[in-house]
Write a protein that holds these residues in place. Structure first.
Motif, PDB file in Angstrom:
ATOM      1  N   ILE A   1       0.862  -1.177   0.000  1.00 44.60           N
ATOM      2  CA  ILE A   1       0.000   0.000   0.000  1.00 44.60           C
ATOM      3  C   ILE A   1       0.898   1.226   0.000  1.00 44.60           C
ATOM      4  O   ILE A   1       1.704   1.413   0.910  1.00 44.60           O
ATOM      5  N   HIS A   2       0.769   2.033  -1.049  1.00 41.75           N
ATOM      6  CA  HIS A   2       1.627   3.201  -1.197  1.00 41.75           C
ATOM      7  C   HIS A   2       1.061   4.445  -0.517  1.00 41.75           C
ATOM      8  O   HIS A   2       1.804   5.260   0.019  1.00 41.75           O
ATOM      9  N   ARG A   3      -0.267   4.571  -0.575  1.00 39.28           N
ATOM     10  CA  ARG A   3      -0.883   5.770   0.007  1.00 39.28           C
ATOM     11  C   ARG A   3      -2.351   5.494   0.282  1.00 39.28           C
ATOM     12  O   ARG A   3      -3.018   4.833  -0.491  1.00 39.28           O
ATOM     13  N   VAL A   4      -2.846   6.005   1.399  1.00 33.42           N
ATOM     14  CA  VAL A   4      -4.259   5.943   1.739  1.00 33.42           C
ATOM     15  C   VAL A   4      -4.749   7.363   1.955  1.00 33.42           C
ATOM     16  O   VAL A   4      -4.178   8.111   2.750  1.00 33.42           O
TER      17      VAL A   4
ATOM     18  N   ILE B   1      -7.149   3.967  -1.853  1.00 32.88           N
ATOM     19  CA  ILE B   1      -5.913   3.246  -1.551  1.00 32.88           C
ATOM     20  C   ILE B   1      -5.148   3.014  -2.853  1.00 32.88           C
ATOM     21  O   ILE B   1      -5.634   2.350  -3.766  1.00 32.88           O
ATOM     22  N   ASP B   2      -3.945   3.589  -2.947  1.00 35.79           N
ATOM     23  CA  ASP B   2      -3.051   3.325  -4.079  1.00 35.79           C
ATOM     24  C   ASP B   2      -2.163   2.155  -3.687  1.00 35.79           C
ATOM     25  O   ASP B   2      -1.520   2.183  -2.630  1.00 35.79           O
ATOM     26  N   LEU B   3      -2.140   1.124  -4.535  1.00 42.59           N
ATOM     27  CA  LEU B   3      -1.411  -0.086  -4.169  1.00 42.59           C
ATOM     28  C   LEU B   3      -0.741  -0.730  -5.366  1.00 42.59           C
ATOM     29  O   LEU B   3      -1.028  -0.391  -6.515  1.00 42.59           O
ATOM     30  N   SER B   4       0.143  -1.670  -5.069  1.00 43.54           N
ATOM     31  CA  SER B   4       0.743  -2.526  -6.087  1.00 43.54           C
ATOM     32  C   SER B   4       0.811  -3.937  -5.527  1.00 43.54           C
ATOM     33  O   SER B   4       0.890  -4.125  -4.307  1.00 43.54           O
ATOM     34  N   SER B   5       0.720  -4.913  -6.414  1.00 45.14           N
ATOM     35  CA  SER B   5       0.751  -6.313  -6.002  1.00 45.14           C
ATOM     36  C   SER B   5       1.573  -7.125  -6.976  1.00 45.14           C
ATOM     37  O   SER B   5       1.763  -6.732  -8.130  1.00 45.14           O
ATOM     38  N   THR B   6       2.025  -8.280  -6.517  1.00 44.59           N
ATOM     39  CA  THR B   6       2.673  -9.266  -7.366  1.00 44.59           C
ATOM     40  C   THR B   6       1.798 -10.507  -7.374  1.00 44.59           C
ATOM     41  O   THR B   6       1.324 -10.951  -6.328  1.00 44.59           O
TER      42      THR B   6
END
Length: 112
Positions: free
Chosen positions: A45-48, A57-62
């Motif tokens: 989670i990069h930013r809430v 919620i800005d996020l990234s996943s693998t």
């Protein structure tokens, strides 16, 4: 002069014919069913950001794929959760690996 007047319509018709024929060939290719599994192996989670009604919620996943798709992908997106518990997701997923044994890269636009 007469040749120039015929040249543009001829080129236009030729290009349209190529586009139509290519579309027919692609549509005629057999469709192969695919199956498999995927699992999200990590999420960051990069930013809430919160306001009166939403949590953004800005996020990234693998993600790891097995089956017709063999490889991993990265997802970058934004999840919006409303106060009533509903929400939506917008993002992009880039897959690197094998599709039915053929190496390649896929890019998905995600919306849900």
């Amino acid at each position: 002069m007469f040749t120039n007047r015929l040249f543009i319509p001829f080129v236009t018709i030729a290009l349209l014919s190529v586009i139509v024929i290519r579309g027919i060939v692609v549509a005629a290719l057999p469709h192969t069913e695919a199956s498999g599994n995927f699992i999200t192996t990590s999420t960051t989670i990069h930013r809430v950001t919160e306001d009166k009604f939403n949590e953004v919620i800005d996020l990234s996943s693998t993600v790891t794929y097995t089956g017709a798709l063999e490889g991993t992908s990265t997802v970058d997106g934004t999840l919006t959760v409303r106060r009533d518990g509903s929400g939506n997701f917008q993002g992009v997923e880039t897959f690197n690996g094998f599709v039915n044994g053929i190496p390649g890269t896929l890019r998905f636009k995600l919306a849900g």
